[in-house]
Write a protein that holds these residues in place. Sequence first.
Motif, PDB file in Angstrom:
ATOM      1  N   LYS A  27       0.825  -1.203   0.000  1.00  0.00           N
ATOM      2  CA  LYS A  27       0.000   0.000   0.000  1.00  0.00           C
ATOM      3  C   LYS A  27       0.862   1.257   0.000  1.00  0.00           C
ATOM      4  O   LYS A  27       0.581   2.217  -0.723  1.00  0.00           O
ATOM      5  CB  LYS A  27      -0.936  -0.022   1.217  1.00  0.00           C
ATOM      6  N   LYS A  28       1.913   1.250   0.797  1.00  0.00           N
ATOM      7  CA  LYS A  28       2.818   2.402   0.870  1.00  0.00           C
ATOM      8  C   LYS A  28       3.430   2.680  -0.502  1.00  0.00           C
ATOM      9  O   LYS A  28       3.496   3.826  -0.945  1.00  0.00           O
ATOM     10  CB  LYS A  28       3.923   2.142   1.903  1.00  0.00           C
ATOM     11  N   GLU A  30       2.261   1.614  -3.518  1.00  0.00           N
ATOM     12  CA  GLU A  30       1.224   1.944  -4.497  1.00  0.00           C
ATOM     13  C   GLU A  30       0.712   3.369  -4.337  1.00  0.00           C
ATOM     14  O   GLU A  30       0.390   4.028  -5.335  1.00  0.00           O
ATOM     15  CB  GLU A  30       0.067   0.940  -4.416  1.00  0.00           C
ATOM     16  N   ARG A  31       0.657   3.869  -3.101  1.00  0.00           N
ATOM     17  CA  ARG A  31       0.238   5.260  -2.864  1.00  0.00           C
ATOM     18  C   ARG A  31       1.168   6.234  -3.582  1.00  0.00           C
ATOM     19  O   ARG A  31       0.776   7.347  -3.917  1.00  0.00           O
ATOM     20  CB  ARG A  31       0.243   5.588  -1.370  1.00  0.00           C
ATOM     21  N   LYS A  32       2.417   5.810  -3.782  1.00  0.00           N
ATOM     22  CA  LYS A  32       3.412   6.678  -4.418  1.00  0.00           C
ATOM     23  C   LYS A  32       3.662   6.294  -5.877  1.00  0.00           C
ATOM     24  O   LYS A  32       4.688   6.649  -6.463  1.00  0.00           O
ATOM     25  CB  LYS A  32       4.739   6.619  -3.638  1.00  0.00           C
ATOM     26  N   THR A  35       4.659  -0.320  -7.651  1.00  0.00           N
ATOM     27  CA  THR A  35       3.814  -1.505  -7.808  1.00  0.00           C
ATOM     28  C   THR A  35       4.121  -2.600  -6.784  1.00  0.00           C
ATOM     29  O   THR A  35       5.205  -2.642  -6.198  1.00  0.00           O
ATOM     30  CB  THR A  35       4.004  -2.106  -9.212  1.00  0.00           C
ATOM     31  N   LYS A  36       3.146  -3.505  -6.635  1.00  0.00           N
ATOM     32  CA  LYS A  36       3.322  -4.693  -5.808  1.00  0.00           C
ATOM     33  C   LYS A  36       4.489  -5.514  -6.337  1.00  0.00           C
ATOM     34  O   LYS A  36       5.270  -6.056  -5.565  1.00  0.00           O
ATOM     35  CB  LYS A  36       2.023  -5.517  -5.813  1.00  0.00           C
ATOM     36  N   ALA A 112       9.086   3.930  -2.213  1.00  0.00           N
ATOM     37  CA  ALA A 112       7.984   4.889  -2.099  1.00  0.00           C
ATOM     38  C   ALA A 112       8.452   6.321  -2.366  1.00  0.00           C
ATOM     39  O   ALA A 112       7.672   7.158  -2.832  1.00  0.00           O
ATOM     40  CB  ALA A 112       7.328   4.790  -0.719  1.00  0.00           C
TER      41      ALA A 112
END
Length: 123
Positions: A27-28, A30-32, A35-36, A112
């Motif tokens: 999540k951290k 992806e917020r930036k 990708t996973k 990130a």
Amino acid sequence: MTSTHTKMTAHRIFVMPFAAVYPAYVKKAERKGRTKEEVDRIICWLTGYDQAGLLHQIEQRTDFTAFFDQAPALHPNRALIKGVVCGVRVEAVEDPLMQKIRQLDKLVDELAKGKPMEKILRQ
């Protein structure tokens, strides 16, 4: 007696399932806009797990202690991971397991923050 209690409280992450923290790493990133797959690449670089091995650890809800104990091959360049994460200098962490956890935290932080993958992977 107090120091033992303090140490146990400080290190409860050791018995926490890796799978409980993994979504936060993703999540951290992806917020930036990362990708996973990039998170997985970092974890696999650090630990030596392949994608199937990483998935197995997540599915088994392996705790952080076993996750790092069972890691196929910790990357020799992990010693190059330096800097501050959660207010702590990564290279100064004395407990070997906590240092590995902080190294992983630092790599995800760098991802990130937009650092190029070749720099994150210390190439």
